[in-house]
Design an enzyme around this catalytic site. Structure first.
Site, PDB file in Angstrom:
ATOM      1  N   ASP A 265       0.852  -1.188   0.000  1.00  0.00           N
ATOM      2  CA  ASP A 265       0.000   0.000   0.000  1.00  0.00           C
ATOM      3  C   ASP A 265       0.888   1.239   0.000  1.00  0.00           C
ATOM      4  OD1 ASP A 265      -2.963   0.889   0.476  1.00  0.00           O
ATOM      5  OD2 ASP A 265      -1.746   2.145   1.796  1.00  0.00           O
ATOM      6  N   HIS A 278      -5.085  14.584  -8.963  1.00  0.00           N
ATOM      7  CA  HIS A 278      -5.186  13.193  -9.412  1.00  0.00           C
ATOM      8  C   HIS A 278      -4.228  12.881 -10.555  1.00  0.00           C
ATOM      9  CE1 HIS A 278      -8.538  11.813  -6.948  1.00  0.00           C
ATOM     10  NE2 HIS A 278      -9.034  13.030  -7.057  1.00  0.00           N
ATOM     11  N   ASP A 282      -1.684   9.862 -10.459  1.00  0.00           N
ATOM     12  CA  ASP A 282      -1.525   8.798 -11.456  1.00  0.00           C
ATOM     13  C   ASP A 282      -0.069   8.639 -11.859  1.00  0.00           C
ATOM     14  OD1 ASP A 282      -4.208   8.354 -11.376  1.00  0.00           O
ATOM     15  OD2 ASP A 282      -4.682   9.379 -13.253  1.00  0.00           O
ATOM     16  N   TYR A 299      13.067 -11.179  -8.589  1.00  0.00           N
ATOM     17  CA  TYR A 299      12.827 -12.284  -7.658  1.00  0.00           C
ATOM     18  C   TYR A 299      11.961 -13.386  -8.284  1.00  0.00           C
ATOM     19  CZ  TYR A 299      14.802 -10.068  -3.463  1.00  0.00           C
ATOM     20  OH  TYR A 299      15.647  -9.530  -2.522  1.00  0.00           O
ATOM     21  N   GLU A 309      -4.488   2.355  -4.588  1.00  0.00           N
ATOM     22  CA  GLU A 309      -3.029   2.454  -4.424  1.00  0.00           C
ATOM     23  C   GLU A 309      -2.439   1.168  -3.853  1.00  0.00           C
ATOM     24  OE1 GLU A 309      -4.882   4.258  -0.644  1.00  0.00           O
ATOM     25  OE2 GLU A 309      -5.328   4.037  -2.765  1.00  0.00           O
TER      26      GLU A 309
END
Length: 668
Positions: A265, A278, A282, A299, A309
Site C-alpha cells: 500500500d 489526481h 496517477d 525475484y 493504491e
C-alpha cells in the site's frame, strides 16, 4: 446523433488484393493439393486403362496382344514420369501437363494398335470409346480450364481424324460419331469450366473466412489483454491476479509448492492526491508500479494492481525469510526513488510503501485465507507507523481470527435482531426515477460493532448460515417493500449455496403467494465474481425461478472468470457492470474497455445496470452512453425502508442542466 458505441468499432485489417494477385495466391495455395489430386487421379486412370484391355479382348481379340502391350507401355511410362516429376518437386502445372499428355498418348497408342484389327464392323462402333479419354481430361482430373480445353481439343481432333481415315465406315456413321464426340467436348468442357469456377469461389470463401477468423482472434486477444491489464499502470489487474492465485493455489494443493503473497500500500496516497491532484497521483502510481515490477521480476515474482493504491505480489517461496527479503527490497527501492511527498505529517518527505506478507502453511485450507492474512499484516504495518514490512505470524495472539466469533453471532443473529436490511436505489438513467432497489444485508455483533459484509458473508456461506439468512431476506423484502408497494422491483443477492439447496424455488413461490406479490417484482442477483460451478441443479433452480416470473440478474460482471459462459447458458434480465470499469473510464483504455463490455451486452439484448456512480461526471457519462439504469452513492445511498427516497432526485436535474449548458456552449 451517432451513438457513442460507434467507438467500439475496430477496423478489420484485410489485405487489398487485385484479381491478378488473388489468382496467384489461389495458384500458390492450391499447388500441393493439385499435385496430390493429379497423382491419385493418374494412378486410378492407369488402373482403369489397363482394365479396359478386357473389352479389347471381347471386341478386337485379333490385335489384343498389341493393344495390351501398348496399354502396359504407356501406363508404365506415364507413372514413371509422374513420380519422377513429383520427386524432383516439379510445379503443379508441369505435373498436370504431363498427366494430360499421358492421357493423350494413351489414346493415340490405343488407336494405332486397335485400328490394325480385321474386325472392322466391331471397331467402327468400338471407336466411340475414345470419348472416355476426353471425359477423363475434363472430369476425372482437376486440371485448370486452359489445359483441360487444350487436351480436349487435341483429343477431339485425334478422334475426328481417325474417323476420316477409317475407310470402311459409312459417312452417316462418321457424322453421327463426330457429332457425339463434339457434344461430349462441349458438355465436358463446360462442366470443367464450372468446376474450376466453383473451386475458385470455394478458395475465396475460405480466404474470407480465414481473414474474419484472424480478425476475430486478434480482437479476442486484444480484449483479453485489456480485461487482464490495469489501464493505468499496465500491470495485471485484479481479474488476472485472481487467476494467478488460483494457479498457485492448485500447485500448492497438488505438489505442495509453497508461495507467499505480499500486499503493498502506498502510504498516505489519498493525502497525496488531495495535495498534488489526481494527475500527479496517477504519475506517482505509474512510477511506483514500474519500480515494484522491476524488483518483483528480479525475484521471479508476479505483481498486479489490486485496487486504488494497493498492489499485490505472488512469489514462489522456499521460506518466509525470502518473502520478507523481497518485501524489504521493495520498501527500500521506493524510498530510494525519492518521489516527493512534502505534505505528509509523519516527518517523511518522500513516497513510501507498507507491506504485509503471508505465506502458505500446512494448515492453510483456502487461498482466501492467505490474502486475508496478508491484509491483516498490511493493516499491522500501517498501524505501526507505515514505511515498514510485517510478516503475518500465526502464533501471535494479536493475529487470532475473529471468524469464529462471527460464525457464533450468525447462529443467533435472527433471534436477537442482529441482522437487518438496507436498500440502495436503482435509478433510471434518463428520468431519475427509482426503478427498484437492491437489498443489502447488515450485521452487528452483540456489543453493537458493525461487521462488514465482505467479512460475514464468506463466514455465513462456509457455515451454511447463509441459507437461513437468505430466506429471511426474501421474506422481509416481500413483506416490507413489495407488499407495501414502496418500490416496483427489489433485488436480493443469492449465494450459490442457496441456489443448490433443495426447495429454494418452492420457498420463493410460497413467499410470493403469501404476500400476493408478482414474481416479476422480485429479482435474484448472481455474483459473477464467485467461484461457481455451473451444474444441472443450479441451472434447474434458476429455470424454476424464471418459471415463477422472477427476474435473474448477473452481478459484478467483468470481475469473475465465467461471465461469458453464464451469458451463453442463462437468459439474464439485467447485467450489472462492476464499478471498477466505470472508475477506470477516466483513461482512454479504460473507456474502450467499458464500451466493449456495453457493446457485448447490448448484442445479447439484456438490460444494463452500471454500478459505482459516485460523481456527476459518472452520471453524465452513463446518460451519454445510453445506459438503462445506474446505482451508486451519488444518486442514492443504502437506507432502511422507512427512509427510501422513491421520487426523482436532484442530481438528475443537475445533470440535465449541465448537459443543456454544455450543448448551448459547444453547439448542437
Amino acid at each position: 446523433m451517432m451513438h457513442v458505441l460507434a467507438e467500439t468499432a475496430v477496423a478489420t485489417m484485410r489485405p487489398t488484393l487485385s484479381p491478378e494477385r488473388l489468382r496467384r495466391l489461389y495458384k500458390h495455395r492450391s499447388e500441393s493439393g493439385r499435385k496430390c489430386a493429379t497423382r491419385s487421379g493418374l494412378w486410378i486412370a492407369v488402373a482403369a486403362y489397363l482394365a479396359y484391355a478386357f473389352t479389347d479382348y471381347l471386341f478386337i481379340g485379333d490385335v489384343v496382344r498389341y493393344t495390351v502391350a501398348g496399354r502396359v507401355a504407356v501406363s508404365a511410362g506415364a507413372l514413371c514420369m509422374l513420380e519422377l516429376l513429383l520427386y524432383r518437386k516439379a510445379k503443379a502445372d508441369t505435373v498436370d501437363m504431363a498427366a494430360a499428355a499421358s492421357v493423350l498418348a494413351a489414346y493415340l497408342v490405343w488407336l494405332l494398335t486397335a485400328q490394325m484389327t480385321t474386325v472392322r464392323d466391331a471397331f467402327s462402333y468400338y471407336m466411340v470409346f475414345g470419348a472416355i479419354f476426353m471425359m477423363s481430361v475434363n472430369l476425372f482430373f482437376s486440371f485448370r480450364f486452359p489445359l483441360a480445353l487444350a487436351a480436349s481439343v487435341t483429343n477431339m481432333l485425334i478422334f475426328i481424324g481417325a474417323l476420316c481415315l477409317f475407310a470402311p465406315m459409312l459417312l452417316v456413321h462418321k457424322l453421327i460419331l463426330g457429332a457425339f464426340c463434339i457434344s461430349c467436348f462441349i458438355f465436358t468442357s463446360y462442366v470443367n469450366l464450372q468446376l474450376n469456377r466453383e473451386r475458385y469461389k470455394v478458395f475465396l470463401n475460405a480466404l474470407e473466412a480465414s481473414l474474419q477468423q484472424a480478425a476475430a482472434e486478434e480482437r479476442g486477444r486484444a480484449l483479453l489483454h485489456l480485461s487482464n491489464t490495469d489501464s493505468l499502470t499496465g500491470l495485471e489487474n485484479r481479474r488476472a491476479i485472481d487467476q494467478r492465485l488460483r494457479d498457485y493455489w492448485q500447485r500448492w494443493q497438488d505438489k505442495r509448492a509453497p508461495f507467499a503473497v505480499l500486499l503493498i500500500d502506498v502510504d498516505y496516497f489519498k493525502h497525496y492526491n488531495d495535495c498534488y491532484g489526481h494527475q500527479e497521483g496517477d504519475r506517482c502510481l505509474v512510477a511506483v508500479s514500474q519500480l515494484l515490477q522491476s524488483v518483483a521480476s528480479s525475484y521471479g515474482s508476479i505483481i498486479g494492481r489490486y485496487g486504488g493504491e494497493e498492489f499485490i505480489v505472488i512469489t514462489p517461496m522456499q521460506n518466509s525469510e525470502r518473502a520478507a527479503a523481497l518485501a524489504e527490497a521493495m520498501c527500500a527501492a521506493v524510498r530510494a526513488l525519492a518521489w516527493p511527498h512534502e505534505h505528509r505529517r509523519d516527518g517523511t518527505t518522500v513516497i513510501t510503501v507498507s507491506v504485509g506478507v503471508s505465506y502458505t502453511r500446512d494448515h492453510t485450507k483456502q487461498v482466501d485465507k492467505v490474502i486475508h492474512e496478508a491484509d491483516r499484516a498490511l493493516y499491522a504495518a500501517k498501524a505501526t507507523g507505515r514505511n515498514t514490512v510485517v510478516v503475518f505470524d500465526p502464533d501471535d495472539p494479536q493475529s487470532s481470527d475473529d471468524s469464529e466469533d462471527i460464525a457464533a453471532t450468525l447462529k443467533i443473529a435472527l433471534e436477537h435482531g442482529l441482522v437487518s436490511l438496507v436498500y440502495q436505489p436503482i435509478r433510471n438513467v434518463q428520468t431519475g426515477n427509482m426503478d427498484g432497489v437492491e437489498a443489502l444485508m447488515r450485521l452487528k455483533m452483540l456489543d453493537g460493532t458493525a461487521v462488514p459484509p465482505d467479512r460475514f458473508i464468506p463466514v455465513a456461506e462456509r457455515t451454511g448460515s447463509i441459507v437461513k439468512l437468505g430466506r429471511w431476506a426474501i421474506r422481509t423484502v416481500c413483506r416490507d417493500l413489495l407488499a407495501a408497494d414502496l418500490v416496483q422491483v427489489a433485488s436480493v443477492n443469492v449465494s450459490p449455496i442457496e441456489l443448490k439447496t433443495p426447495g429454494f424455488a418452492s420457498y420463493v413461490a410460497a413467499t410470493l403467494a403469501e404476500f400476493d406479490v408478482a414474481g416479476a417484482r422480485l429479482a435474484f442477483e448472481i455474483t459473477e465474481g464467485v467461484e461457481l460451478e455451473i451444474d444441472q441443479d443450479l441451472v434447474r433452480c434458476i429455470s424454476d425461478l424464471r418459471a415463477l416470473g422472477a427476474q435473474v440478474w448477473l452481478d459484478d460482471f467483468g470481475t469473475g472468470f465465467a461471465g461469458l459462459s453464464w451469458l451463453r447458458l442463462i437468459e439474464f434480465d439485467t447485467v450489472k457492470i462492476d464499478r471498477s470499469f466505470l472508475h477506470d473510464s477516466n483513461t482512454e483504455r479504460g473507456k474502450r474497455m467499458l464500451l466493449d463490455i456495453i457493446s457485448l451486452l447490448r448484442n445479447r439484448g439484456v438490460r444494463i445496470l452500471v454500478e459505482g456512480v459516485e460523481t456527476i461526471e459518472h452520471q453524465l457519462l452513463m446518460q451519454q452512453y445510453g445506459i438503462n439504469q445506474i446505482q451508486g452513492y451519488f444518486i442514492g445511498r443504502p437506507a432502511p425502508a422507512a427512509r427510501l427516497e422513491t421520487g426523482n432526485v436532484l442530481p438528475f436535474s443537475m445533470a440535465r442542466n449541465l448537459d443543456s449548458k454544455r450543448l448551448s456552449r459547444n453547439g448542437p
